[in-house]
Design an enzyme around this catalytic site. Sequence first.
Site, PDB file in Angstrom:
ATOM      1  N   SER A  47       0.805  -1.217   0.000  1.00  0.00           N
ATOM      2  CA  SER A  47       0.000   0.000   0.000  1.00  0.00           C
ATOM      3  C   SER A  47       0.840   1.271   0.000  1.00  0.00           C
ATOM      4  CB  SER A  47      -0.929   0.004   1.216  1.00  0.00           C
ATOM      5  OG  SER A  47      -0.189  -0.213   2.415  1.00  0.00           O
ATOM      6  N   ASP A 193      -3.683   6.766  10.450  1.00  0.00           N
ATOM      7  CA  ASP A 193      -3.537   5.384  10.914  1.00  0.00           C
ATOM      8  C   ASP A 193      -2.163   5.126  11.534  1.00  0.00           C
ATOM      9  OD1 ASP A 193      -1.845   5.287   8.703  1.00  0.00           O
ATOM     10  OD2 ASP A 193      -3.150   4.001   7.521  1.00  0.00           O
ATOM     11  N   HIS A 196       0.767   4.558   7.275  1.00  0.00           N
ATOM     12  CA  HIS A 196       1.034   4.973   5.899  1.00  0.00           C
ATOM     13  C   HIS A 196       1.575   6.405   5.854  1.00  0.00           C
ATOM     14  CE1 HIS A 196      -1.921   1.681   5.409  1.00  0.00           C
ATOM     15  NE2 HIS A 196      -1.146   1.385   4.379  1.00  0.00           N
TER      16      HIS A 196
END
Length: 218
Positions: A47, A193, A196
């Site tokens: 990601s 979060d 990331h």
Amino acid sequence: MIHTPPSKDAVRGHGPSRRLILAALLAAPAGPVLARAAPVVTVLGDSITAGYGLPAASALPAQLQAELARRGRQVVVRGAGVSGDTTGGGLARLDFSVQDDTRVCVVALGGNDLLRGLDPKTTEANLTRIVSRLKARRMAVVLAAIRAPRAAGAGYAQAFDAAFAHVARTQGVTLAPDMLAGVAGVADLNQRDGIHPNARGAQIVARNLAPAVIRALG
């Protein structure tokens, strides 16, 4: 009107004007001079490579291409990131995701192995297979290491970290020792979060990777 008949040399194709034309044609290039195509750098990742939560212009591939340009290397950086991918997932899609025109492949996998607590031996085995298959396709490889937090347990963290260095050493490829150095755990450089990178964080990750990519480009 009086027409002057052509000379015998002109009829035979050996007149002075024809010789000059042939000489000029032979001296000229056979076709237009084409600019050398920029080498392709593919980032095989998860990601973070996919640019989770970021516009494409701020995601890691674009940031890495811009960073390399700032360092005088004109390349095309192609993202091949799939959110949630482990090293096993990257291995399964390797041939499809990394196109044949790739000159350098940055292998930026392992973060999800860490989050899932996978056996470091499994991670190392998958990375070894990924790197060896890329080398068989005559691609240079940069192995981007992920460092395990000490909270994962001293033994696990040591084994996980060692896997990247061991693969790079045994496979003879370039190691980027800690792609998230200066970013991991820094709130201002990550999204909500805490995992990331945000745009500023992705720019730092690109800076971390750039020296290794330049070495691999040669």
